[in-house]
Design a protein around this motif. Structure first.
Motif, PDB file in Angstrom:
ATOM      1  N   LYS A  59      46.916  39.761  21.258  1.00 12.28           N
ATOM      2  CA  LYS A  59      47.153  39.124  22.550  1.00 12.28           C
ATOM      3  C   LYS A  59      46.513  39.878  23.719  1.00 12.28           C
ATOM      4  O   LYS A  59      46.200  39.292  24.748  1.00 12.28           O
ATOM      5  N   VAL A  60      46.331  41.190  23.553  1.00 15.27           N
ATOM      6  CA  VAL A  60      45.821  41.997  24.664  1.00 15.27           C
ATOM      7  C   VAL A  60      44.313  42.201  24.582  1.00 15.27           C
ATOM      8  O   VAL A  60      43.615  42.217  25.595  1.00 15.27           O
ATOM      9  N   GLU A  61      43.798  42.328  23.353  1.00 15.50           N
ATOM     10  CA  GLU A  61      42.392  42.668  23.177  1.00 15.50           C
ATOM     11  C   GLU A  61      41.486  41.615  23.817  1.00 15.50           C
ATOM     12  O   GLU A  61      41.624  40.421  23.607  1.00 15.50           O
ATOM     13  N   GLY A  62      40.560  42.034  24.618  1.00 13.15           N
ATOM     14  CA  GLY A  62      39.627  41.137  25.269  1.00 13.15           C
ATOM     15  C   GLY A  62      40.138  40.508  26.541  1.00 13.15           C
ATOM     16  O   GLY A  62      39.404  39.836  27.264  1.00 13.15           O
ATOM     17  N   LYS A  63      41.432  40.704  26.843  1.00 13.75           N
ATOM     18  CA  LYS A  63      42.011  40.088  28.039  1.00 13.75           C
ATOM     19  C   LYS A  63      41.926  41.007  29.251  1.00 13.75           C
ATOM     20  O   LYS A  63      41.809  40.531  30.388  1.00 13.75           O
ATOM     21  N   LEU A  64      41.989  42.326  29.025  1.00 12.22           N
ATOM     22  CA  LEU A  64      42.009  43.291  30.126  1.00 12.22           C
ATOM     23  C   LEU A  64      40.742  44.147  30.092  1.00 12.22           C
ATOM     24  O   LEU A  64      40.563  44.944  29.172  1.00 12.22           O
ATOM     25  N   PRO A  65      39.869  44.019  31.075  1.00 11.77           N
ATOM     26  CA  PRO A  65      38.625  44.799  31.102  1.00 11.77           C
ATOM     27  C   PRO A  65      38.897  46.297  31.144  1.00 11.77           C
ATOM     28  O   PRO A  65      39.807  46.768  31.815  1.00 11.77           O
ATOM     29  N   TYR A  71      34.699  35.064  42.590  1.00  7.92           N
ATOM     30  CA  TYR A  71      34.195  33.864  43.249  1.00  7.92           C
ATOM     31  C   TYR A  71      32.895  33.389  42.609  1.00  7.92           C
ATOM     32  O   TYR A  71      32.691  32.181  42.396  1.00  7.92           O
ATOM     33  N   THR A  72      31.991  34.318  42.304  1.00 11.97           N
ATOM     34  CA  THR A  72      30.713  33.958  41.694  1.00 11.97           C
ATOM     35  C   THR A  72      30.934  33.222  40.371  1.00 11.97           C
ATOM     36  O   THR A  72      30.235  32.251  40.051  1.00 11.97           O
ATOM     37  N   THR A  73      31.921  33.676  39.600  1.00  9.67           N
ATOM     38  CA  THR A  73      32.236  33.027  38.326  1.00  9.67           C
ATOM     39  C   THR A  73      32.787  31.624  38.543  1.00  9.67           C
ATOM     40  O   THR A  73      32.390  30.664  37.864  1.00  9.67           O
ATOM     41  N   GLN A 107      36.094  34.585  31.032  1.00 10.66           N
ATOM     42  CA  GLN A 107      35.628  35.717  31.826  1.00 10.66           C
ATOM     43  C   GLN A 107      36.403  35.822  33.135  1.00 10.66           C
ATOM     44  O   GLN A 107      36.744  36.921  33.594  1.00 10.66           O
ATOM     45  N   LEU A 108      36.720  34.671  33.719  1.00  3.86           N
ATOM     46  CA  LEU A 108      37.472  34.654  34.974  1.00  3.86           C
ATOM     47  C   LEU A 108      38.860  35.255  34.795  1.00  3.86           C
ATOM     48  O   LEU A 108      39.352  35.974  35.668  1.00  3.86           O
ATOM     49  N   ASP A 109      39.500  34.962  33.655  1.00  2.00           N
ATOM     50  CA  ASP A 109      40.825  35.520  33.397  1.00  2.00           C
ATOM     51  C   ASP A 109      40.775  37.051  33.387  1.00  2.00           C
ATOM     52  O   ASP A 109      41.656  37.721  33.928  1.00  2.00           O
ATOM     53  N   PHE A 148      41.468  42.354  36.490  1.00  2.00           N
ATOM     54  CA  PHE A 148      40.705  43.498  37.001  1.00  2.00           C
ATOM     55  C   PHE A 148      40.732  43.540  38.525  1.00  2.00           C
ATOM     56  O   PHE A 148      40.877  44.611  39.132  1.00  2.00           O
ATOM     57  N   SER A 149      40.614  42.371  39.162  1.00  2.00           N
ATOM     58  CA  SER A 149      40.619  42.318  40.626  1.00  2.00           C
ATOM     59  C   SER A 149      41.967  42.744  41.185  1.00  2.00           C
ATOM     60  O   SER A 149      42.035  43.489  42.171  1.00  2.00           O
ATOM     61  N   LEU A 150      43.060  42.284  40.569  1.00  2.00           N
ATOM     62  CA  LEU A 150      44.392  42.700  41.032  1.00  2.00           C
ATOM     63  C   LEU A 150      44.558  44.209  40.882  1.00  2.00           C
ATOM     64  O   LEU A 150      45.108  44.879  41.767  1.00  2.00           O
ATOM     65  N   ARG A 151      44.082  44.760  39.766  1.00  2.00           N
ATOM     66  CA  ARG A 151      44.158  46.206  39.554  1.00  2.00           C
ATOM     67  C   ARG A 151      43.347  46.942  40.620  1.00  2.00           C
ATOM     68  O   ARG A 151      43.811  47.930  41.201  1.00  2.00           O
ATOM     69  N   THR A 152      42.143  46.445  40.902  1.00  2.00           N
ATOM     70  CA  THR A 152      41.282  47.075  41.897  1.00  2.00           C
ATOM     71  C   THR A 152      41.917  47.025  43.283  1.00  2.00           C
ATOM     72  O   THR A 152      41.901  48.009  44.032  1.00  2.00           O
ATOM     73  N   ILE A 153      42.489  45.872  43.632  1.00  2.00           N
ATOM     74  CA  ILE A 153      43.131  45.720  44.944  1.00  2.00           C
ATOM     75  C   ILE A 153      44.274  46.714  45.089  1.00  2.00           C
ATOM     76  O   ILE A 153      44.387  47.426  46.099  1.00  2.00           O
ATOM     77  N   LYS A 154      45.121  46.813  44.076  1.00  3.74           N
ATOM     78  CA  LYS A 154      46.304  47.663  44.185  1.00  3.74           C
ATOM     79  C   LYS A 154      45.954  49.156  44.134  1.00  3.74           C
ATOM     80  O   LYS A 154      46.656  49.978  44.721  1.00  3.74           O
ATOM     81  N   LYS A 155      44.855  49.504  43.452  1.00  8.43           N
ATOM     82  CA  LYS A 155      44.479  50.912  43.379  1.00  8.43           C
ATOM     83  C   LYS A 155      43.726  51.370  44.620  1.00  8.43           C
ATOM     84  O   LYS A 155      43.726  52.552  44.954  1.00  8.43           O
ATOM     85  N   ASN A 156      43.057  50.423  45.293  1.00 11.54           N
ATOM     86  CA  ASN A 156      42.181  50.816  46.393  1.00 11.54           C
ATOM     87  C   ASN A 156      42.537  50.179  47.736  1.00 11.54           C
ATOM     88  O   ASN A 156      41.753  50.237  48.673  1.00 11.54           O
ATOM     89  N   ILE A 157      43.699  49.562  47.819  1.00  9.09           N
ATOM     90  CA  ILE A 157      44.059  48.849  49.046  1.00  9.09           C
ATOM     91  C   ILE A 157      44.226  49.795  50.225  1.00  9.09           C
ATOM     92  O   ILE A 157      44.293  49.376  51.385  1.00  9.09           O
ATOM     93  N   ILE A 158      44.278  51.099  49.959  1.00  5.74           N
ATOM     94  CA  ILE A 158      44.356  52.065  51.050  1.00  5.74           C
ATOM     95  C   ILE A 158      43.163  51.918  51.987  1.00  5.74           C
ATOM     96  O   ILE A 158      43.213  52.278  53.155  1.00  5.74           O
ATOM     97  N   GLN A 159      42.073  51.348  51.455  1.00  5.15           N
ATOM     98  CA  GLN A 159      40.903  51.088  52.305  1.00  5.15           C
ATOM     99  C   GLN A 159      41.267  50.144  53.448  1.00  5.15           C
ATOM    100  O   GLN A 159      40.822  50.306  54.567  1.00  5.15           O
TER     101      GLN A 159
END
Length: 297
Positions: free
Chosen positions: A95-101, A132-134, A163-165, A170-181
Motif C-alpha cells: 500500500k505504501v510502495e510507490g505512493k510516497l516519493p 500544477y504542471t501535472t 504521479q499527481l498523487d 510530497f508537496s504537503l511534506r515540503t510545505i510543512k518542512k519549509n513553511i518558515i520561509q
C-alpha cells in the motif's frame, strides 16, 4: 470517534483535553511540545520534538489501514525514519510502495523500516508548480482525447494521475518542512495543493467515464472543458504571481461558468459535466487562496 467539548482556558481562550492513552503512547506529559496544523475545516495535532536532528518514529500493530494512514501523516509531517513492528509487512509495503516519493523500504527481522530521503532544499513554489504542471498536462490530454476521439491517450492521463498523487504528498511534506520561509501563507499553499489534487481526481473520473460510456454532445462538452481549463490556468497564475486583481477577476467569472456547465441537457454528458462544474469550484478555491496570499503580501 470520541466526542469532546471545548473548555474555557483563562479569560479569552478555549481548549480541549487530549486522551491520556494517546499522550502516554507518544511519551508526552505536561509541557510537552505539540504541532498544531490549522486547515480550512479541521485542526490536526501531532507530537513534536525539540530535537533539531533527524526525526524517528516507531509504530506497532497489525491494522494495515491505520498503519498506512499514520505513515502518510508522519511523512507529511517531515519525519525522516519510520520503524514499524507488524505481522502485516507485505500488506503495508504493497500500500505504501510507490505512493510516497523518496521512501526506501527495508525489512529487518520482521521489522519494517522506512527511510525517507527527500531533498531538503526544494522550494515550496517548486513543489506546488510541479503539481500544477501535472494537472495542466492531464487537462490538455483530456481535451485532446475528446477532440480527436483518441482513447489511447487515456492511459497517459491515468499515469499522470498516479504521479499527481505522489506529488500531492510530497508537496504537503515540503510545505510543512519549509513553511518558515513564508509562515503567513501556510494555509494558502495547503488549499492550493489540495484543490489541485481534487482537479486531478475529477479529470481521472471523467476519463474513466469516457472510456466506458463515451460522451454525447462532444462539441459542446469540448467547448466547456476548454473554458474550464482556461479558468483553472488563470486561477493558478493569479496564485503564482500573487496577483489580487487577477484572482478577483477569476472569482467574478465563477457563477457564469458554473451555469454553462449545468445548462447542457445532453444526458450522455451529464456525469462529465458534473466533473467540469467541480473543477470550477476547485479553481475558485485556488483563486481565493491567491487573493488571500496577495492581501498578506
Amino acid at each position: 470517534m470520541e466526542l469532546r467539548r471545548l473548555i474555557r482556558v483563562g479569560e479569552r481562550s478555549l481548549g480541549i483535553t487530549i486522551p491520556k492513552e494517546w499522550a502516554e503512547a507518544h511519551g508526552l506529559g505536561v509541557g510537552s511540545p505539540l504541532r498544531v496544523f490549522i486547515d480550512k475545516d479541521k485542526i490536526t495535532i501531532l507530537p513534536a520534538t525539540e530535537d533539531k536532528g533527524a526525526k524517528r518514529i516507531k509504530l506497532t500493530g497489525d491494522d494495515v489501514e491505520k498503519l498506512v494512514r499514520d505513515i502518510i501523516a508522519y511523512y507529511i509531517e517531515g519525519v525522516e525514519e519510520v520503524e514499524i513492528a507488524t505481522r502485516q509487512v507485505s500488506s503495508v509495503v504493497t500500500k505504501v510502495e510507490g505512493k510516497l516519493p523518496g521512501v526506501v523500504l527495508m525489512e529487518v527481522g520482521g521489522v519494517l523500516k522506512l527511510k525517507i530521503v527527500t531533498r531538503e532544499d526544494v522550494d515550496i513554489d517548486e513543489a506546488v508548480r510541479s503539481m500544477y504542471t501535472t494537472v495542466d498536462a492531464m487537462f490538455t490530454l483530456f481535451i485532446q482525447m475528446l477532440s480527436k476521439g483518441e482513447k489511447g491517450v487515456a492511459e497517459e492521463i491515468l499515469k499522470l494521475d498516479d504521479q499527481l498523487d505522489k506529488l500531492y504528498f510530497f508537496s504537503l511534506r515540503t510545505i510543512k518542512k519549509n513553511i518558515i520561509q513564508r509562515p503567513e501563507h501556510y494555509v494558502d499553499y495547503v488549499i492550493v495543493v489540495k484543490n489541485l489534487e481534487h482537479v486531478g481526481d475529477a479529470i481521472d473520473r471523467a476519463t474513466n467515464y469516457y472510456l466506458k460510456n463515451g460522451v454525447g454532445c462532444v462539441e459542446e462538452v469540448l467547448d466547456i472543458f476548454k473554458k474550464v481549463h482556461k479558468y483553472l490556468q488563470d486561477a493558478f497564475d493569479a496564485f503564482y504571481a500573487t496577483d489580487a486583481e487577477k484572482a478577483l477577476g477569476v472569482l467574478l467569472r465563477r457563477a457564469a461558468l458554473e451555469k454553462e456547465t449545468v445548462k447542457l441537457t445532453c444526458p450522455e454528458a451529464t456525469p462529465v459535466m458534473h466533473e467540469a462544474a467541480s473543477v470550477v469550484g476547485f479553481a475558485a478555491d485556488i483563486a481565493e487562496a491567491a487573493y488571500s496570499k496577495a492581501v498578506r503580501k
